[in-house]
Design a protein around this motif. Structure first.
Motif, PDB file in Angstrom:
ATOM      1  N   UNK A 204       0.786  -1.125  -0.068  1.00 27.99           N
ATOM      2  CA  UNK A 204      -0.084  -0.013  -0.078  1.00 27.99           C
ATOM      3  C   UNK A 204       0.844   0.993  -0.023  1.00 27.99           C
ATOM      4  N   UNK A 205       2.145   1.226   0.707  1.00 28.67           N
ATOM      5  CA  UNK A 205       2.869   2.349   0.734  1.00 28.67           C
ATOM      6  C   UNK A 205       3.743   2.579  -0.519  1.00 28.67           C
ATOM      7  N   UNK A 206       4.002   1.473  -1.023  1.00 28.48           N
ATOM      8  CA  UNK A 206       5.274   1.384  -2.042  1.00 28.48           C
ATOM      9  C   UNK A 206       4.918   2.569  -3.254  1.00 28.48           C
ATOM     10  N   UNK A 207       3.672   2.916  -3.632  1.00 31.01           N
ATOM     11  CA  UNK A 207       3.540   3.758  -4.632  1.00 31.01           C
ATOM     12  C   UNK A 207       4.049   5.257  -4.202  1.00 31.01           C
ATOM     13  N   UNK A 208       4.409   5.407  -2.944  1.00 30.22           N
ATOM     14  CA  UNK A 208       4.618   6.518  -2.284  1.00 30.22           C
ATOM     15  C   UNK A 208       6.332   6.631  -2.398  1.00 30.22           C
ATOM     16  N   UNK A 209       6.896   5.755  -2.553  1.00 30.38           N
ATOM     17  CA  UNK A 209       8.290   5.659  -2.454  1.00 30.38           C
ATOM     18  C   UNK A 209       9.279   6.049  -3.755  1.00 30.38           C
ATOM     19  N   UNK A 210      10.205   6.866  -3.313  1.00 31.67           N
ATOM     20  CA  UNK A 210      11.155   7.016  -4.391  1.00 31.67           C
ATOM     21  C   UNK A 210      11.805   5.930  -4.764  1.00 31.67           C
ATOM     22  N   UNK A 211      12.544   5.628  -6.316  1.00 33.26           N
ATOM     23  CA  UNK A 211      13.261   4.648  -6.190  1.00 33.26           C
ATOM     24  C   UNK A 211      14.594   4.560  -5.259  1.00 33.26           C
ATOM     25  N   UNK A 212      14.956   3.657  -4.623  1.00 35.06           N
ATOM     26  CA  UNK A 212      15.879   3.414  -3.733  1.00 35.06           C
ATOM     27  C   UNK A 212      15.700   3.862  -2.449  1.00 35.06           C
ATOM     28  N   UNK A 213      14.430   4.356  -1.902  1.00 31.29           N
ATOM     29  CA  UNK A 213      14.056   4.581  -0.756  1.00 31.29           C
ATOM     30  C   UNK A 213      14.560   3.688   0.538  1.00 31.29           C
ATOM     31  N   UNK A 214      14.828   4.175   1.513  1.00 33.26           N
ATOM     32  CA  UNK A 214      15.134   3.571   2.699  1.00 33.26           C
ATOM     33  C   UNK A 214      13.773   3.767   3.433  1.00 33.26           C
ATOM     34  N   UNK A 215      13.574   2.213   3.812  1.00 33.10           N
ATOM     35  CA  UNK A 215      12.020   2.236   4.692  1.00 33.10           C
ATOM     36  C   UNK A 215      12.655   1.429   5.966  1.00 33.10           C
ATOM     37  N   UNK A 216      11.916   2.178   6.994  1.00 35.91           N
ATOM     38  CA  UNK A 216      12.360   1.547   8.268  1.00 35.91           C
ATOM     39  C   UNK A 216      11.033   1.059   9.038  1.00 35.91           C
ATOM     40  N   UNK A 297      15.237  -1.767   1.323  1.00 39.50           N
ATOM     41  CA  UNK A 297      15.683  -1.030   0.259  1.00 39.50           C
ATOM     42  C   UNK A 297      16.026  -2.060  -1.191  1.00 39.50           C
ATOM     43  N   UNK A 298      15.799  -1.330  -2.028  1.00 40.54           N
ATOM     44  CA  UNK A 298      16.496  -1.894  -3.317  1.00 40.54           C
ATOM     45  C   UNK A 298      17.760  -1.181  -3.510  1.00 40.54           C
ATOM     46  N   UNK A 299      18.120  -0.388  -3.015  1.00 40.24           N
ATOM     47  CA  UNK A 299      19.538   0.269  -3.088  1.00 40.24           C
ATOM     48  C   UNK A 299      20.559  -0.171  -2.134  1.00 40.24           C
ATOM     49  N   UNK A 300      21.162  -1.239  -2.527  1.00 41.81           N
ATOM     50  CA  UNK A 300      22.285  -1.674  -1.465  1.00 41.81           C
ATOM     51  C   UNK A 300      23.317  -0.541  -1.243  1.00 41.81           C
ATOM     52  N   UNK A 301      23.755   0.207  -2.324  1.00 43.74           N
ATOM     53  CA  UNK A 301      24.942   1.095  -2.209  1.00 43.74           C
ATOM     54  C   UNK A 301      24.386   2.147  -1.185  1.00 43.74           C
TER      55      UNK A 301
END
Length: 343
Positions: A204-216, A297-301
């Motif tokens: 439900x919240x994924x459409x609100x994320x920028x690419x590579x967002x950090x989600x806690x 996240x999807x951004x490991x770096x």
């Protein structure tokens, strides 16, 4: 023949209508107005003297000074979450300062159903406006305290459950500054008050994320061993909460609230599976009694950049029951690792 019962479709409206968040609304209102369960002493950390990082001390002080009644109750109920939120807030500020060299802009932080926005307001102030924050809360009593302390040029409040959010909200004033999504998201132990369906809640919240967002994700989790769960509860109640509440208050909350709250809790493997279905990287940052804090996240770096500026945990011995689990629980290869694998 497959006898597996069909999956129940996720319905935000139904989850909200049937949620503990609404069933306990009167109690949350009394907490938010300071009418009940008020901590008996200041929430200033007894570990403050041991914090060597001046920025963490400053964040801690700001967080305590401007916290509303419900958030103070939360800090007094979750062992050493105050110290942890200060640690995370300073790291997010430092990460954003580093990112600004290549991305000269402000960054965005969404805290899910986070009381009166105390942590978001502290983050916006500590970062000197480098991070703008957005807070949801279905408890309208929280808004008065938010409005009293918030700088509206940096922090906004939406007096509804996160389940009501749709991307179109951010096409409208005053929320348009977040129309491109959020760089950072923090779930403040909110999901458990709605349902156990973590996959759907994250979706439900994924459409609100920028690419590579950090989600806690701060979650109170169940345990397969009921005795272990209860031992951690005793540690929380007897080793921490007695600083702030009488035994009668602790017993009352256990009887009146925790059963409903526990109905929405999940096991650690269930949460990890849900997060791993949405994100390439999942990292356990912190554990205190039955509370866990993950970042996904999807951004490991980007995650490694965050971990590199993250300071030490401030917590006495005995409260962390998962020391060996701290670290990656799901990890896809980083881009440079993939390149080496292909060589």
């Amino acid at each position: 023949m497959d006898t597996t019962p069909p999956a129940i479709p996720f319905s935000p409206d139904e989850d909200l209508k049937n949620s503990s968040m609404l069933h306990l609304a009167d109690h949350f209102h009394r907490l938010a107005t300071g009418a009940t369960q008020v901590p008996a002493q200041s929430l200033t950390s007894h570990l403050r003297h041991a914090m060597a990082d001046a920025d963490v001390v400053a964040y801690h002080d700001r967080l305590v000074a401007d916290a509303g009644p419900l958030f103070l109750h939360f800090l007094a109920s979750v062992p050493y979450i105050l110290e942890e939120m200060a640690r995370i807030g300073v790291a997010l500020t430092r990460l954003s300062q580093t990112r600004q060299a290549d991305e000269p802009r402000t960054f965005s932080f969404f805290e899910i159903d986070a009381f009166d926005g105390s942590n978001g307001r502290a983050l916006a102030a500590h970062s000197q406006g480098l991070i703008h924050t957005f807070t949801t809360s279905p408890n309208t009593a929280n808004q008065a305290h938010f409005d009293r302390y918030a700088d509206p040029t940096r922090s906004l409040f939406y007096p509804q459950s996160f389940l009501t959010l749709q991307p179109r909200l951010f096409a409208e004033a005053p929320y348009g500054r977040f129309r491109e999504g959020f760089d950072y998201v923090y779930e403040t132990a909110a999901f458990q008050f709605y349902s156990r369906d973590r996959k759907a809640q994250v979706n439900h919240i994924k459409p609100l994320l920028k690419p590579g967002a950090l989600v806690f994700f701060l979650e109170k989790l169940n345990h397969e061993d009921v005795g272990q769960y209860l031992e951690r509860e005793r540690m929380k109640d007897n080793g921490f909460k007695t600083r702030y509440f009488t035994q009668e208050e602790i017993d009352w909350k256990r009887q009146q609230m925790l059963e409903q709250m526990q109905n929405g809790q999940v096991l650690m493997p269930e949460l990890v599976e849900a997060l791993s279905s949405h994100f390439k990287y999942v990292y356990l940052l912190w554990n205190s009694t039955n509370f866990y804090e993950f970042v996904a996240t999807d951004d490991g770096v980007r995650l490694e950049q965050f971990l590199n500026v993250l300071g030490p945990i401030h917590q006495p011995e005995g409260f962390c029951f998962e020391p060996s689990a701290i670290g990656y629980v799901t990890r896809a290869p980083l881009p440079r690792e993939e390149e080496r694998a292909d060589a």
